[in-house]
Structure formats: structure tokens, C-alpha cells
Design a protein around this motif. Structure first.
Motif, PDB file in Angstrom:
ATOM      1  N   ALA A 276       0.819  -1.207   0.000  1.00 19.10           N
ATOM      2  CA  ALA A 276       0.000   0.000   0.000  1.00 19.10           C
ATOM      3  C   ALA A 276       0.854   1.260   0.000  1.00 19.10           C
ATOM      4  O   ALA A 276       0.419   2.320  -0.457  1.00 19.10           O
ATOM      5  N   LEU A 277       2.096   1.147   0.476  1.00 19.28           N
ATOM      6  CA  LEU A 277       3.003   2.294   0.519  1.00 19.28           C
ATOM      7  C   LEU A 277       3.810   2.459  -0.756  1.00 19.28           C
ATOM      8  O   LEU A 277       4.187   3.580  -1.113  1.00 19.28           O
ATOM      9  N   SER A 278       4.095   1.325  -1.433  1.00 19.61           N
ATOM     10  CA  SER A 278       5.122   1.455  -2.478  1.00 19.61           C
ATOM     11  C   SER A 278       4.961   0.547  -3.679  1.00 19.61           C
ATOM     12  O   SER A 278       5.903   0.407  -4.456  1.00 19.61           O
ATOM     13  N   GLY A 279       3.838  -0.097  -3.890  1.00 23.18           N
ATOM     14  CA  GLY A 279       3.740  -0.967  -5.060  1.00 23.18           C
ATOM     15  C   GLY A 279       2.505  -1.827  -5.048  1.00 23.18           C
ATOM     16  O   GLY A 279       1.380  -1.340  -4.861  1.00 23.18           O
ATOM     17  N   GLU A 280       2.686  -3.128  -5.206  1.00 24.31           N
ATOM     18  CA  GLU A 280       1.554  -4.047  -5.218  1.00 24.31           C
ATOM     19  C   GLU A 280       2.037  -5.445  -4.859  1.00 24.31           C
ATOM     20  O   GLU A 280       3.205  -5.792  -5.085  1.00 24.31           O
ATOM     21  N   VAL A 281       1.120  -6.245  -4.289  1.00 23.12           N
ATOM     22  CA  VAL A 281       1.485  -7.602  -3.910  1.00 23.12           C
ATOM     23  C   VAL A 281       0.245  -8.488  -3.946  1.00 23.12           C
ATOM     24  O   VAL A 281      -0.870  -8.031  -3.673  1.00 23.12           O
TER      25      VAL A 281
ATOM     26  N   ARG B 238      -7.166  -9.983  10.359  1.00 21.88           N
ATOM     27  CA  ARG B 238      -7.726  -9.839   9.015  1.00 21.88           C
ATOM     28  C   ARG B 238      -8.219  -8.405   8.807  1.00 21.88           C
ATOM     29  O   ARG B 238      -8.336  -7.926   7.670  1.00 21.88           O
ATOM     30  N   GLU B 239      -8.452  -7.718   9.898  1.00 18.30           N
ATOM     31  CA  GLU B 239      -8.952  -6.344   9.858  1.00 18.30           C
ATOM     32  C   GLU B 239      -8.005  -5.399   9.122  1.00 18.30           C
ATOM     33  O   GLU B 239      -8.416  -4.323   8.679  1.00 18.30           O
ATOM     34  N   ILE B 240      -6.737  -5.786   8.941  1.00 18.23           N
ATOM     35  CA  ILE B 240      -5.804  -4.929   8.220  1.00 18.23           C
ATOM     36  C   ILE B 240      -6.308  -4.608   6.818  1.00 18.23           C
ATOM     37  O   ILE B 240      -6.100  -3.502   6.305  1.00 18.23           O
ATOM     38  N   LEU B 241      -7.018  -5.544   6.220  1.00 20.03           N
ATOM     39  CA  LEU B 241      -7.529  -5.315   4.867  1.00 20.03           C
ATOM     40  C   LEU B 241      -8.599  -4.230   4.859  1.00 20.03           C
ATOM     41  O   LEU B 241      -8.606  -3.345   3.988  1.00 20.03           O
ATOM     42  N   GLY B 242      -9.494  -4.260   5.845  1.00 16.94           N
ATOM     43  CA  GLY B 242     -10.513  -3.225   5.943  1.00 16.94           C
ATOM     44  C   GLY B 242      -9.924  -1.858   6.241  1.00 16.94           C
ATOM     45  O   GLY B 242     -10.384  -0.837   5.722  1.00 16.94           O
ATOM     46  N   ILE B 243      -8.889  -1.835   7.078  1.00 18.92           N
ATOM     47  CA  ILE B 243      -8.225  -0.571   7.401  1.00 18.92           C
ATOM     48  C   ILE B 243      -7.589   0.026   6.143  1.00 18.92           C
ATOM     49  O   ILE B 243      -7.733   1.222   5.858  1.00 18.92           O
ATOM     50  N   LEU B 244      -6.894  -0.810   5.381  1.00 19.77           N
ATOM     51  CA  LEU B 244      -6.250  -0.319   4.155  1.00 19.77           C
ATOM     52  C   LEU B 244      -7.288   0.184   3.152  1.00 19.77           C
ATOM     53  O   LEU B 244      -7.084   1.220   2.506  1.00 19.77           O
ATOM     54  N   GLN B 245      -8.387  -0.534   3.026  1.00 16.11           N
ATOM     55  CA  GLN B 245      -9.449  -0.075   2.122  1.00 16.11           C
ATOM     56  C   GLN B 245     -10.006   1.262   2.579  1.00 16.11           C
ATOM     57  O   GLN B 245     -10.231   2.168   1.770  1.00 16.11           O
TER      58      GLN B 245
ATOM     59  N   GLY C 171      -7.863   4.067   1.625  1.00 15.66           N
ATOM     60  CA  GLY C 171      -7.768   4.377   0.201  1.00 15.66           C
ATOM     61  C   GLY C 171      -6.961   3.418  -0.636  1.00 15.66           C
ATOM     62  O   GLY C 171      -6.907   3.555  -1.872  1.00 15.66           O
ATOM     63  N   ALA C 172      -6.313   2.427  -0.032  1.00 17.98           N
ATOM     64  CA  ALA C 172      -5.540   1.452  -0.816  1.00 17.98           C
ATOM     65  C   ALA C 172      -6.482   0.561  -1.614  1.00 17.98           C
ATOM     66  O   ALA C 172      -7.644   0.356  -1.245  1.00 17.98           O
ATOM     67  N   ASP C 173      -5.986   0.033  -2.717  1.00 16.73           N
ATOM     68  CA  ASP C 173      -6.753  -0.918  -3.514  1.00 16.73           C
ATOM     69  C   ASP C 173      -6.583  -2.315  -2.914  1.00 16.73           C
ATOM     70  O   ASP C 173      -5.454  -2.808  -2.783  1.00 16.73           O
ATOM     71  N   VAL C 174      -7.674  -2.966  -2.563  1.00 12.98           N
ATOM     72  CA  VAL C 174      -7.656  -4.321  -2.022  1.00 12.98           C
ATOM     73  C   VAL C 174      -8.688  -5.146  -2.778  1.00 12.98           C
ATOM     74  O   VAL C 174      -9.871  -4.783  -2.817  1.00 12.98           O
ATOM     75  N   GLU C 175      -8.240  -6.234  -3.391  1.00  7.61           N
ATOM     76  CA  GLU C 175      -9.139  -7.101  -4.157  1.00  7.61           C
ATOM     77  C   GLU C 175      -8.997  -8.543  -3.684  1.00  7.61           C
ATOM     78  O   GLU C 175      -7.882  -9.036  -3.480  1.00  7.61           O
TER      79      GLU C 175
ATOM     80  N   GLU D  89      -9.362 -15.151  -6.901  1.00  5.11           N
ATOM     81  CA  GLU D  89      -9.316 -16.604  -6.737  1.00  5.11           C
ATOM     82  C   GLU D  89      -7.943 -17.079  -6.298  1.00  5.11           C
ATOM     83  O   GLU D  89      -7.821 -18.056  -5.548  1.00  5.11           O
ATOM     84  N   ASP D  90      -6.900 -16.404  -6.757  1.00  2.00           N
ATOM     85  CA  ASP D  90      -5.543 -16.844  -6.443  1.00  2.00           C
ATOM     86  C   ASP D  90      -4.915 -16.098  -5.270  1.00  2.00           C
ATOM     87  O   ASP D  90      -3.732 -16.271  -4.988  1.00  2.00           O
ATOM     88  N   GLY D  91      -5.678 -15.266  -4.573  1.00  3.48           N
ATOM     89  CA  GLY D  91      -5.125 -14.576  -3.417  1.00  3.48           C
ATOM     90  C   GLY D  91      -5.750 -13.210  -3.192  1.00  3.48           C
ATOM     91  O   GLY D  91      -6.764 -12.862  -3.797  1.00  3.48           O
ATOM     92  N   ILE D  92      -5.153 -12.458  -2.311  1.00  2.00           N
ATOM     93  CA  ILE D  92      -5.622 -11.110  -1.981  1.00  2.00           C
ATOM     94  C   ILE D  92      -4.623 -10.111  -2.541  1.00  2.00           C
ATOM     95  O   ILE D  92      -3.429 -10.152  -2.209  1.00  2.00           O
ATOM     96  N   PHE D  93      -5.105  -9.235  -3.403  1.00  3.27           N
ATOM     97  CA  PHE D  93      -4.249  -8.289  -4.113  1.00  3.27           C
ATOM     98  C   PHE D  93      -4.341  -6.922  -3.441  1.00  3.27           C
ATOM     99  O   PHE D  93      -5.434  -6.399  -3.201  1.00  3.27           O
TER     100      PHE D  93
END
Length: 414
Positions: free
Chosen positions: A240-245, A259-266, A269-273, A276-280
Motif C-alpha cells: 500500500a506504501l510502495s507498489g503491489e502484492v 484480518r482487519e488490516i484489509l478493511g483498514i487499508l481499504q 484508500g488502498a486498492d484491495v481485491e 481466486e488466487d489470493g488477496i491483491f
């Protein structure tokens, strides 16, 4: 020391097995009479401490072949009088109630373990006339655990509650755990209950009371350990700071609180998807928020780094318990991020960060705390100059290959 230069994070990573689930699965398997096969296990220092302690208590034997751990449980042999918990608070607090068999047993700790609050069991066990003797590096207990109603403050470590949950179902009569104040880290309590359920043990919430039936028995169960959201948080924030994973091996509907880290990032403003193959996770413009961390204390170090990356004021609060972890994490993060150029203020139970979007870089100390070391590595993603971490290998406590993982995503580690 480790020198980590500023870099952009790109790629995919299979997340290591959950430490929280691994502890719980090992204990339940050790208490189940028969063989349980635990797949996707990784023996960090903390997990090895729990496995060895269960063996030394005479509850089980185990074999580790690659990432498969076969636990031969329910042995109930004569165990050792001294049990080494390493630096693992989970090992100590989970196993003390199970050790109350009428014989003296000494639990030995290292590092800051015995300096962390351990008095809860002494207060809880008053009704059982359990003798508790504490020294600088050990706790010796002697007595038996009885069925009944136990009152515990809800704002103590959830590990004490989980410890009682493991032992009470094995007693003759029904019991109840009454949480007398606001419950913190409830997701960890529910994670214990969900893993117990897989091994045939049930308990029920009734308001702030957990009802536990007696005369239950753990049953062997084969399971695959899911990926660790606490560990994934470092790489999610780095992206979220410097690229994508692409984070692989995580369960979307996991009971893990972090798991709440994903909601916090969303929310920031970070992109979280969810794919099927993982969490982007991908970088985007981030905005500051206020975060109540009473249920997610392990996320605080990396959230503090996240606060430095936004432009504006970010507050992390209800974090007082962080002072009693492997280090005083509130002070450690405030002190070390300030050395790296952050405008950060430490309060009794909170951190306030006036983010500028970047850090200067420089030398920082891990405080012999694995989560501090990993958070400082993530800080390199927004630094102008390299971040040099003193005592970096404390990551072995939970993630021995952390720096190799970080480098595999483009991190520059020397």
C-alpha cells in the motif's frame, strides 16, 4: 544489523502459517487421544516452544517432516517438572491451567517473558488454593483446577481466557468464565473456540459469560494451518506504501482478528481485491484515519508506519496493553520512528502521528521485538535513505525468513 534501502514492492508471496492457529491446533491435538496430522506447519521459535512444552508435560509426542506435524496425543505420561516456554507468552499462559494436576511444575521464560503481566492466574486460582511462586525468570505452580465459575477482567490478555478454555472442558462439572469488564482481543478468544470445535470441544457465549460444559473430550483431527494475517499485514502495508502484492494462502473468511488490516487499508484508500488466487493489495493515495486497536493489538507497529505515510493526523488508540508485549511497543515505535524522521507523539494508550508521506531513514533499534523489527523494515518503503535495524534477527520468534520474503518482493536487504 540489517540495512534496508528504499524500494518498491512487487510480486506474489505465499504467507507463512498462522502462529495463532498453530499454537491452538498443537494444544488441541496434544489433548486428543490418538494421532492428528497438522499440515502447513512452520516451527518458528514460539511454535517450537509450544510443541516442546506439550511434549515435556507428558501430553504428547510429535514428529515434524517438512511442513507436516504428526501429533500423537492424549498420552498423559509423567512429564518433566520444568517446562521451558522460551519467550512465548502464548505457550506460558495457554499451558498453566493444564499443568494443575496436583504436582509442582515450574515454567521457565526468557527475555521479557516473566516481566510481562502474569498475575492474572494467581488471582483466578485463589479459590482453588493453588500455590503460585514467581521469580525473575520462572513461575512455579502446584494445585488442582476445579470446575466452577471464574471471574476475569475482560481487558487482560485473551491468552489467560484461552488457557482456561483448554482446561475446563476436561473437568467433571460445568464451568463458566465471567468477563467482568469490556472484552479486548475477543477475536483471539473466538479463534480458540473455533479451533477447539474442530477437535470436538464446544463452549457458548452468554453475554459476557462463556459457558463450558464438563466431561468433554478432545478428538483427533487432521487440518491444514491457514496463512497468518498478522504476518501478511507487513507485506500488505508495504504494498500500500510502495507498489503491489498478491498475498496467497490466506482464508478470506478467517476468524483471525488481524484480518482487519484489509478493511483498514481499504478505508484509507488502498486498492484491495479478493481474487481466486489470493488477496491483491496495491498502492493508492492514502488518507489518515483514527483506529481503535483494542481488538487488534499486534497490528499497532505496522499501523504506526502507515500513519507516517499519509499526509495528515492519524491516531491509534486503546493501545495501552502494547506496553506489556515483547517490548513496550508504544514507546518503541514512537522512539524509533522519531529517529527516522517521524512527527509522532506517545500518550498513555495511544500514538498520534502527523504524517508527511515520507521518512528520512537512519538507524533504529528492534528492542528485541520481532514485530518492531518487521515494522521498521516496512518503514524503508517510504524512507529517503536506508533504514538500518539493530538486532534484526529477533524475527526468528515468528518469521525466520522475513527478510528473504521481503527481498523476494523487491526489497533491498543487506
Amino acid at each position: 544489523m540489517k540495512k534496508i534501502a528504499p524500494s518498491n514492492i512487487h510480486g506474489s508471496l505465499k504467507i507463512i502459517p498462522s502462529k495463532s492457529v498453530s499454537h491452538r491446533a498443537l494444544i488441541c491435538a496434544a489433548l486428543a487421544k490418538g494421532d492428528s496430522v497438522l499440515k502447513n506447519m512452520a516451527f518458528s521459535e514460539d511454535i517450537a516452544a509450544t510443541a516442546n512444552a506439550l511434549r515435556d508435560m507428558g501430553l504428547c509426542e510429535y514428529e515434524l517432516t517438512g511442513d507436516v506435524c504428526t501429533v500423537h496425543g492424549g498420552l498423559r505420561r509423567e512429564g518433566k517438572q520444568e517446562i521451558d516456554c522460551g519467550e512465548s507468552g502464548s505457550t506460558l499462559r495457554f499451558l498453566v491451567p493444564l499443568a494443575l494436576d496436583g504436582k509442582p511444575r515450574t515454567f521457565v521464560g526468557h527475555g521479557r517473558l516473566m516481566k510481562r503481566p502474569q498475575g492474572a492466574y494467581g488471582r483466578i486460582f485463589i479459590r482453588n488454593r493453588v500455590e503460585v511462586e514467581k521469580t525473575e525468570n520462572s513461575i512455579t505452580i502446584c494445585g488442582t483446577l476445579d470446575s466452577g465459575e471464574y471471574a476475569m477482567p475482560g481487558d487482560i490478555s485473551s491468552q489467560f481466557v484461552s488457557g482456561m478454555l483448554y482446561a475446563l472442558p476436561l473437568l467433571i462439572n460445568d464451568s463458566g468464565i465471567h468477563l467482568t469488564t469490556k472484552i479486548e482481543s475477543k477475536p483471539y478468544i473466538d479463534l480458540t473456540r473455533s479451533v477447539q470445535k474442530l477437535f470436538g470441544i464446544r463452549s457458548h457465549w452468554r453475554g459476557h459469560i462463556i459457558d463450558v460444559s464438563g466431561r468433554q473430550g478432545y478428538r483427533p483431527h487432521d487440518m491444514t494451518i491457514e496463512g497468518d494475517y498478522s504476518h501478511a499485514a507487513f507485506f500488505a502495508v508495504a504494498a500500500a506504501l510502495s507498489g503491489e502484492v498478491l498475498l496467497q494462502g490466506l482464508e478470506e473468511d478467517s476468524d483471525q482478528g488481524d484480518r482487519e488490516i484489509l478493511g483498514i487499508l481499504q478505508c484509507m484508500g488502498a486498492d484491495v481485491e479478493f481474487r481466486e488466487d489470493g488477496i491483491f493489495v496495491r498502492k493508492n493515495v492514502l488518507r489518515p484515519v483514527e483506529i481503535d486497536v483494542s481488538q487488534i493489538p499486534d497490528l499497532v507497529p505496522v499501523l504506526a508506519v502507515l500513519g507516517c505515510a499519509v499526509k495528515g493526523k492519524m491516531r491509534i488508540y486503546n493501545a495501552g496493553r502494547l506496553r506489556y508485549k515483547e517490548s513496550d511497543r508504544l514507546h518503541a515505535m514512537a522512539h524509533e520512528l522519531e529517529k527516522l524522521g517521524a512527527d509522532i507523539t506517545e500518550y498513555e494508550d495511544s500514538l498520534v502521528i502527523n504524517g508527511t508521506g515520507a521518512l528520512d531513514g537512519g538507524e533504529a533499534d528492534s528492542h528485541f521485538d520481532h514485530r518492531i523489527a518487521m515494522a521498521l523494515a516496512v518503514a524503508s518503503c517510504i524512507a529517503r535513505e536506508p533504514v538500518v535495524i539493530r538486532d534484526p534477527m529477533v524475527v526468528r520468534k515468528s518469521a525466520p525468513n522475513f527478510y528473504e520474503e521481503f527481498a523476494s518482493l523487491g526489497g533491498i536487504v543487506e
